[in-house]
Motif scaffolding. Structure first.
Motif: not given
Length: 176
Positions: A98, A119, A123, A147, A149, A132-134, A103, A96, A67
């Motif tokens: 883009w 995603s 995204s 995944l 978001i 943003y918490h990924l 994502l 992780l 994360e």
């Protein structure tokens, strides 16, 4: 890594996996929590990186999650690739990232075969200026990858269970 350092190495406050290489980072930036005195780092999206040496404690197990909190400084557009949090180099393990407006959470086996959870739509974090918490998760019992978001499932991938490759490469934060 909280990334609240004023300068120098990033300190792992739990397991002593401190960074050893930092390039083009801006320290003491405002973080995701308004009014929090602990600060964040800013990565420029092209050359900024923090690198943490390989350690068995950073290898994926049969089930794991990675994360990161991210605040894109520019609008993401199609054709732009940016790694956020990776353990790869000549070989790969997990990342992780883009990929254009999507994502991705990518995990490689030692075969090598990539298992890429993307995603399902563009995204929601393609615009600059928001935090943003990924999270990417791998369930070693079922083989499923998810995944998230901001706590909402943004993509899933059903797999048969596999063993993630334990790369000897460092963990990199902000590698473009």
């Amino acid at each position: 890594w909280r990334m609240g350092e004023a300068s120098g190495h990033l300190v792992d406050r739990i397991a002593a996996h401190d960074s050893t290489t930092e390039t083009a980072l801006s320290y003491a930036q405002a973080g995701a929590i308004n009014g929090d005195t602990d600060t964040a780092l800013s990565f420029n999206g092209t050359t900024s990186i923090a690198s943490v040496p390989d350690n068995n404690g950073l290898d994926p197990g049969s089930a794991f999650s990675i994360e990161i909190w991210a605040n894109p400084g520019v609008d993401m557009v199609g054709g732009v690739f940016r790694s956020l949090f990776v353990k790869n180099g000549a070989s790969a393990s997990w990342q992780l990232q883009w990929n254009g407006l999507k994502l991705e959470f990518d995990v490689e086996t030692n075969v090598p075969v990539h298992h890429r959870c993307q995603s399902t739509a563009n995204s929601p974090m393609t615009a600059a200026g928001g935090w943003y918490h990924l999270v990417g998760t791998y369930n070693g019992t079922t083989g499923d990858m998810v995944l998230y978001i901001n706590g909402v499932s943004a993509g899933t991938l059903a797999n048969t269970p596999f063993t993630a490759f334990n790369s000897a490469d460092p963990v990199k934060i902000g590698r473009a």
